[in-house]
Enzyme design. Sequence first.
Site, short mmCIF file in Angstrom:
data_model
loop_
_atom_site.label_atom_id
_atom_site.label_comp_id
_atom_site.label_asym_id
_atom_site.label_seq_id
_atom_site.Cartn_x
_atom_site.Cartn_y
_atom_site.Cartn_z
CD GLU A 363 -3.97 -1.51 1.77
OE1 GLU A 363 -3.89 0.01 2.01
OE2 GLU A 363 -4.01 -1.60 1.62
N1 CAA Z 1 -6.59 11.57 -4.66
C1 CAA Z 1 -6.64 11.73 -5.23
N2 CAA Z 1 -6.23 12.19 -6.45
C2 CAA Z 1 -4.61 12.36 -6.18
C3 CAA Z 1 -4.01 11.65 -5.25
C4 CAA Z 1 -5.22 11.18 -4.17
N3 CAA Z 1 -4.74 11.20 -2.90
N4 CAA Z 1 -3.24 11.00 -5.34
C5 CAA Z 1 -2.98 11.26 -6.54
N5 CAA Z 1 -4.11 11.98 -7.63
C6 CAA Z 1 -3.79 12.17 -8.97
C7 CAA Z 1 -3.12 13.37 -8.75
O1 CAA Z 1 -4.07 15.15 -8.62
C8 CAA Z 1 -2.79 13.58 -10.35
O2 CAA Z 1 -4.19 13.97 -11.48
P1 CAA Z 1 -4.29 15.20 -11.45
O3 CAA Z 1 -3.21 14.98 -12.82
O4 CAA Z 1 -5.77 14.70 -12.95
O5 CAA Z 1 -4.75 16.40 -10.87
C9 CAA Z 1 -2.57 12.28 -10.79
O6 CAA Z 1 -3.00 11.29 -9.50
C10 CAA Z 1 -1.80 12.13 -10.73
O7 CAA Z 1 -0.65 12.02 -9.21
P2 CAA Z 1 1.10 12.59 -9.74
O8 CAA Z 1 1.83 13.19 -10.95
O9 CAA Z 1 1.32 12.41 -7.77
O10 CAA Z 1 1.48 10.67 -9.77
P3 CAA Z 1 2.76 10.43 -9.57
O11 CAA Z 1 3.26 9.31 -10.70
O12 CAA Z 1 4.18 11.05 -8.88
O13 CAA Z 1 2.34 9.25 -8.50
C11 CAA Z 1 2.28 8.89 -6.40
C12 CAA Z 1 2.08 9.67 -6.99
C13 CAA Z 1 1.66 8.96 -4.88
C14 CAA Z 1 3.71 7.70 -5.84
C15 CAA Z 1 1.27 6.84 -6.27
O14 CAA Z 1 1.67 6.35 -7.85
C16 CAA Z 1 1.80 5.71 -5.29
O15 CAA Z 1 1.07 5.72 -4.19
N6 CAA Z 1 2.00 5.17 -5.55
C17 CAA Z 1 1.90 3.94 -5.05
C18 CAA Z 1 1.21 2.55 -4.91
C19 CAA Z 1 0.29 1.23 -4.37
O16 CAA Z 1 0.63 2.26 -3.34
N7 CAA Z 1 0.31 0.77 -4.25
C20 CAA Z 1 -0.41 -0.44 -3.87
C21 CAA Z 1 -0.90 -1.14 -4.48
S1 CAA Z 1 -1.65 -2.06 -3.00
C22 CAA Z 1 -1.56 -2.89 -2.38
O17 CAA Z 1 -0.49 -2.80 -1.69
C23 CAA Z 1 -2.96 -4.08 -1.14
C24 CAA Z 1 -1.62 -4.83 -0.47
O18 CAA Z 1 -0.74 -4.86 0.02
C25 CAA Z 1 -2.54 -5.40 0.64
P1 FAD Z 2 9.23 -0.46 -6.34
O1 FAD Z 2 8.68 0.48 -7.34
O2 FAD Z 2 9.85 -1.19 -8.02
O3 FAD Z 2 10.66 -0.13 -5.72
C1 FAD Z 2 11.62 -0.74 -4.87
C2 FAD Z 2 12.30 0.71 -4.46
O4 FAD Z 2 12.59 1.72 -4.55
C3 FAD Z 2 11.04 0.52 -2.83
O5 FAD Z 2 12.21 1.16 -1.40
C4 FAD Z 2 10.70 2.13 -3.10
O6 FAD Z 2 10.57 3.19 -2.24
C5 FAD Z 2 11.58 2.90 -3.38
N1 FAD Z 2 11.79 3.50 -4.80
C6 FAD Z 2 10.48 3.89 -6.03
N2 FAD Z 2 10.38 4.39 -6.06
C7 FAD Z 2 11.00 5.99 -5.80
C8 FAD Z 2 10.61 6.77 -5.89
N3 FAD Z 2 10.25 7.97 -7.00
N4 FAD Z 2 11.24 7.68 -4.34
C9 FAD Z 2 12.01 7.22 -3.42
N5 FAD Z 2 12.41 5.85 -4.09
C10 FAD Z 2 11.62 4.76 -4.78
N6 FAD Z 2 -0.81 -4.23 -4.91
C11 FAD Z 2 -1.43 -4.82 -5.11
O7 FAD Z 2 -2.02 -3.78 -6.29
N7 FAD Z 2 -2.41 -4.98 -4.13
C12 FAD Z 2 -2.12 -5.93 -3.59
O8 FAD Z 2 -3.49 -6.98 -3.12
C13 FAD Z 2 -0.98 -6.33 -2.63
N8 FAD Z 2 -0.04 -7.15 -1.73
C14 FAD Z 2 0.33 -7.25 -1.69
C15 FAD Z 2 1.43 -8.35 -0.79
C16 FAD Z 2 1.92 -8.66 -1.11
C17 FAD Z 2 2.91 -9.63 0.47
C18 FAD Z 2 3.07 -7.66 -1.32
C19 FAD Z 2 5.47 -8.23 -1.72
C20 FAD Z 2 3.15 -6.79 -2.10
C21 FAD Z 2 1.63 -6.17 -2.90
N9 FAD Z 2 1.18 -5.08 -3.44
C22 FAD Z 2 0.40 -5.33 -3.33
C23 FAD Z 2 1.81 -4.26 -4.20
C24 FAD Z 2 2.81 -3.50 -3.76
O9 FAD Z 2 2.22 -2.55 -2.93
C25 FAD Z 2 4.32 -3.33 -4.12
O10 FAD Z 2 5.11 -3.99 -4.02
C26 FAD Z 2 4.59 -1.71 -3.75
O11 FAD Z 2 4.04 -0.97 -3.65
C27 FAD Z 2 6.15 -1.62 -4.22
O12 FAD Z 2 6.20 -1.97 -4.94
P2 FAD Z 2 7.51 -2.54 -6.34
O13 FAD Z 2 7.29 -3.77 -5.53
O14 FAD Z 2 7.43 -2.78 -7.84
O15 FAD Z 2 8.69 -1.75 -5.56
#
Ligand code: CAA
Ligand code: FAD
Length: 380
Positions: A363
């Site tokens: 996340e």
């Molecule tokens: N609410 C609404 N809109 C948002 C927003 C928010 N919190 N954050 C960004 N946006 C919008 C921006 O306004 C922009 O839209 P507009 O251009 O129309 O204004 C658009 O999104 C793109 O925003 P950015 O330019 O800020 O995008 P970016 O490429 O710089 O990335 C980021 C932003 C915060 C790094 C985002 O890519 C991010 O959150 N990355 C992490 C992904 C992540 O959390 N993955 C989790 C997967 S789920 C999971 O992990 C579940 C699990 O394990 C259990």
């Molecule tokens: P990368 O994006 O390749 O990052 C590698 C390293 O580079 C990290 O340390 C990161 O912080 C750093 N990095 C990358 N970009 C930047 C930057 N701009 N500035 C500074 N540092 C940076 N995803 C889902 O969609 N749904 C799920 O249900 C879900 N469940 C998960 C469960 C597990 C057990 C795991 C391991 C992952 C899960 N994920 C899920 C994915 C998870 O959200 C991603 O692994 C996470 O967002 C990081 O992405 P990545 O693994 O590609 O790492």
Amino acid sequence: MDFSLSEEHIMIRDAAREFAQTELLPGVIERDEKQHFPKELIQKMGDMGFLGMMAPTEFGGGGMDSISYVLVMEELSKVDASASVIVSVNNSLVNYGLAAYANQAQKEKYLSKLTTGEKLGAFCLSEPEAGSDATSQKTTAIDKGDHYILNGTKNWITNGSSADYYLVIAQTDKEKKHRGINAFIVEKGWEGFEIGPKEQKLGIRGSDTHSLIFNDVKVPKENRIGEDGFGFKFAMKTLSGGRIGIAAQALGIAAGAFELAKNYSKVRKAFGTEICNHQAIAFKLADMDVEIEAARHLVMKAAWDKDQGNNYDISSSRAKLYASKVAMAVTVEAVQVHGGNGFVKEYHVERLMRDAKITQIYEGTSEIQKIVISRGLLDK
Ligand code: CAA
Ligand code: FAD
């Protein structure tokens, strides 16, 4: 300012505490070893109401506030973070995403089954080349009139094989970049939808994590969530709330490890006295307690912000960043307090230490939380 919990909050917290002790604790080591979480246990969490806590009552949810949710997340995570991630994904990513942004028909068809445990949800944003850089979606959904054709691979999907309904983010118009991304509801079993092998993990091993492969999957247009191009904002808005759940998970892991370490220090003797009487151990406990309490305040503040209708983008990232750091530090110290016993499975702290690490990764990694916080502070 009132820091006290209501009677309802205490009741739901105690119910979760009891459930964790009676239902989760007995098989937790085996689930970790076998990397398996039984379906019946998911159903039991559904029967307790843990899978639909904040969803509206008209769709079978509990209609509870976020404070109740984080209390439950903390209690379950003290014992089994694999159980709590199932609860977290279903509540704060899938149910919330649907409750906030799906239309009435989608809510009736999907949300009402997800709130009870009858069906389980997954949230599919990450891809092999789009993790932190989530706008770089390679999965495509091509508009064919009354349906889309979905192609691509998602990875790391929690509840990957146990889910029934999947919220899938995909690129519908590459030219428009993040404004050409949409979110879809995809059902398990649809032709062309394949579930990849289970990941072999360091922690949260009971939770099933899989890649998902989509080969020309036909997705009806009525399964798109929101207006065309809303998918990336949908993911970001949903993740802001999800991060509160993971922050609470991290808090619970830390609190669980702390309780074990404290209790152990009161019975284990060295040099003629219980080890808690050695100041080095007592001070460790004091440091752990302060860190956990600080994390709890940030988690509660983020949940409170959400309940009040305040913007919670920064507070949820703050809570996740801090609580996950505390989870890592406290679990390492809890192993230390246990000495050699900390290194073996039956004392639980080694598992909590392994489980803690994921809270700094999923996340949004800790680095990503700092991006969200700093951009928010600087109004970028
Ligand atoms: N609410 C609404 N809109 C948002 C927003 C928010 N919190 N954050 C960004 N946006 C919008 C921006 O306004 C922009 O839209 P507009 O251009 O129309 O204004 C658009 O999104 C793109 O925003 P950015 O330019 O800020 O995008 P970016 O490429 O710089 O990335 C980021 C932003 C915060 C790094 C985002 O890519 C991010 O959150 N990355 C992490 C992904 C992540 O959390 N993955 C989790 C997967 S789920 C999971 O992990 C579940 C699990 O394990 C259990
Ligand atoms: P990368 O994006 O390749 O990052 C590698 C390293 O580079 C990290 O340390 C990161 O912080 C750093 N990095 C990358 N970009 C930047 C930057 N701009 N500035 C500074 N540092 C940076 N995803 C889902 O969609 N749904 C799920 O249900 C879900 N469940 C998960 C469960 C597990 C057990 C795991 C391991 C992952 C899960 N994920 C899920 C994915 C998870 O959200 C991603 O692994 C996470 O967002 C990081 O992405 P990545 O693994 O590609 O790492």
